[in-house]
Design a protein around this motif. Structure first.
Motif, PDB file in Angstrom:
ATOM      1  N   MET A 148       0.821  -1.212   0.000  1.00  0.00           N
ATOM      2  CA  MET A 148       0.000   0.000   0.000  1.00  0.00           C
ATOM      3  C   MET A 148       0.853   1.260   0.000  1.00  0.00           C
ATOM      4  O   MET A 148       0.408   2.328  -0.410  1.00  0.00           O
ATOM      5  N   ALA A 149       2.099   1.141   0.455  1.00  0.00           N
ATOM      6  CA  ALA A 149       2.979   2.308   0.524  1.00  0.00           C
ATOM      7  C   ALA A 149       3.947   2.368  -0.659  1.00  0.00           C
ATOM      8  O   ALA A 149       4.886   3.165  -0.642  1.00  0.00           O
ATOM      9  N   ASP A 150       3.713   1.528  -1.682  1.00  0.00           N
ATOM     10  CA  ASP A 150       4.574   1.567  -2.864  1.00  0.00           C
ATOM     11  C   ASP A 150       4.543   2.953  -3.499  1.00  0.00           C
ATOM     12  O   ASP A 150       3.518   3.648  -3.455  1.00  0.00           O
ATOM     13  N   ARG A 151       5.648   3.305  -4.118  1.00  0.00           N
ATOM     14  CA  ARG A 151       5.767   4.632  -4.723  1.00  0.00           C
ATOM     15  C   ARG A 151       4.658   4.906  -5.727  1.00  0.00           C
ATOM     16  O   ARG A 151       4.107   6.011  -5.786  1.00  0.00           O
ATOM     17  N   LYS A 152       4.297   3.870  -6.497  1.00  0.00           N
ATOM     18  CA  LYS A 152       3.269   4.046  -7.522  1.00  0.00           C
ATOM     19  C   LYS A 152       1.931   4.436  -6.890  1.00  0.00           C
ATOM     20  O   LYS A 152       1.236   5.339  -7.385  1.00  0.00           O
ATOM     21  N   LEU A 153       1.551   3.765  -5.806  1.00  0.00           N
ATOM     22  CA  LEU A 153       0.273   4.065  -5.161  1.00  0.00           C
ATOM     23  C   LEU A 153       0.300   5.423  -4.466  1.00  0.00           C
ATOM     24  O   LEU A 153      -0.701   6.144  -4.468  1.00  0.00           O
ATOM     25  N   VAL A 154       1.435   5.760  -3.880  1.00  0.00           N
ATOM     26  CA  VAL A 154       1.561   7.073  -3.246  1.00  0.00           C
ATOM     27  C   VAL A 154       1.390   8.172  -4.289  1.00  0.00           C
ATOM     28  O   VAL A 154       0.699   9.175  -4.061  1.00  0.00           O
ATOM     29  N   GLU A 155       1.993   7.966  -5.439  1.00  0.00           N
ATOM     30  CA  GLU A 155       1.886   8.949  -6.516  1.00  0.00           C
ATOM     31  C   GLU A 155       0.449   9.055  -7.030  1.00  0.00           C
ATOM     32  O   GLU A 155      -0.054  10.149  -7.306  1.00  0.00           O
ATOM     33  N   LEU A 180      -6.626   4.754 -13.516  1.00  0.00           N
ATOM     34  CA  LEU A 180      -5.330   4.260 -13.040  1.00  0.00           C
ATOM     35  C   LEU A 180      -5.449   3.687 -11.629  1.00  0.00           C
ATOM     36  O   LEU A 180      -4.845   2.657 -11.305  1.00  0.00           O
ATOM     37  N   VAL A 181      -6.233   4.364 -10.802  1.00  0.00           N
ATOM     38  CA  VAL A 181      -6.448   3.882  -9.429  1.00  0.00           C
ATOM     39  C   VAL A 181      -7.158   2.531  -9.444  1.00  0.00           C
ATOM     40  O   VAL A 181      -6.807   1.618  -8.689  1.00  0.00           O
ATOM     41  N   GLU A 182      -8.173   2.402 -10.308  1.00  0.00           N
ATOM     42  CA  GLU A 182      -8.923   1.149 -10.398  1.00  0.00           C
ATOM     43  C   GLU A 182      -8.008  -0.008 -10.793  1.00  0.00           C
ATOM     44  O   GLU A 182      -8.097  -1.114 -10.246  1.00  0.00           O
ATOM     45  N   VAL A 183      -7.109   0.244 -11.741  1.00  0.00           N
ATOM     46  CA  VAL A 183      -6.162  -0.790 -12.177  1.00  0.00           C
ATOM     47  C   VAL A 183      -5.232  -1.178 -11.025  1.00  0.00           C
ATOM     48  O   VAL A 183      -4.956  -2.361 -10.790  1.00  0.00           O
TER      49      VAL A 183
END
Length: 247
Positions: A148-155, A180-183
């Protein structure tokens, strides 16, 4: 309000538990017979294992539709939920149950008191093997949680907030970020489904392994105790819910 998946599984689970109670009565009757006919013991053990396999088949189908429903099961009481390990019972519990039954029984009151030295060694070897499986599941669950704290999700979280709070944010930009969030969330849910199946496989391997070590008569005593514990936990949980509602 419950989703359709939650309602369907709740209906299934209520029926499944009623059937488990019927099977428990059969186990108790068979365990008291103390006959030398192993076929009779094996038949009832087969019925119990088939009953458990039916549960996991239905559970996996439900999880494929809505994996979050099995991580927050509305069909269980808070007491039952408190003792879940990755959506179910922890494999180590089975070995503790065997130990408890061995300690509480005598040759006159239960078959597990008569486990041979070879059986005890095999059970310990199985316990060590399944402990490794548990740790593997826990590592994968931890990996899913910290993802959940991956850079991609944070971005993505930052982009979504900017798109929805910025005065200049267009509907197209918001829709693009939402996509993008849904994916990204779908990827997380796939990971949760995978770790759930890993945990269920560990449970099934443990159950099969324990029954392979025990004799048919011992298996009946073990399954009776396991079923009784599950049924009573449900009854205690529901009783506590009822009492809480009355306060």
């Amino acid at each position: 309000m419950r989703t359709q998946v939650e309602q369907n599984f709740s209906n299934f689970y209520d029926k499944w538990m009623r059937q488990l109670e019927d099977l428990l009565q059969l186990l108790l009757v068979v365990s008291k017979e103390h006959t030398d006919q192993e076929a009779g013991y094996e038949a009832v053990v087969d019925r119990l294992t088939a009953h458990h396999k039916e549960f996991y088949k239905f559970k996996w189908a439900a999880a494929h539709e809505d994996v979050l429903s099995v991580f927050t099961p509305v069909w269980l009481s808070p007491l039952e939920n408190a003792y879940l390990w990755v959506t179910g019972w922890k494999p180590s519990m089975a070995f503790r149950l065997v130990e408890s039954l061995r300690g509480a029984q005598t040759p006159a009151t239960g078959s597990l008191a008569g486990m041979t030295e070879e059986q005890v060694k095999k059970m310990e070897a199985l316990r060590a093997k399944m402990k490794v499986e548990e740790e593997r599941v826990e590592r994968e669950m931890e990996r899913q949680q910290v993802a959940m704290a991956d850079r991609k999700l944070v971005e993505l979280a930052r982009l979504e907030r900017r798109a929805k709070t910025s005065e200049g944010g267009s509907a197209a930009a918001v829709a693009q970020v939402d996509g993008l969030v849904e994916v990204a969330l779908k990827g997380l849910l796939v990971g949760l489904e995978r770790v759930m199946k890993m945990a269920d496989c560990a449970r099934l391997k443990t159950l099969k392994g324990v029954l392979d070590v025990l004799t048919p008569m011992q298996s009946v005593d073990f399954l009776a105790a396991k079923s009784m514990l599950q049924i009573q936990m449900r009854k205690w949980g529901k009783m506590r819910e009822t009492n809480s509602d009355l306060i």
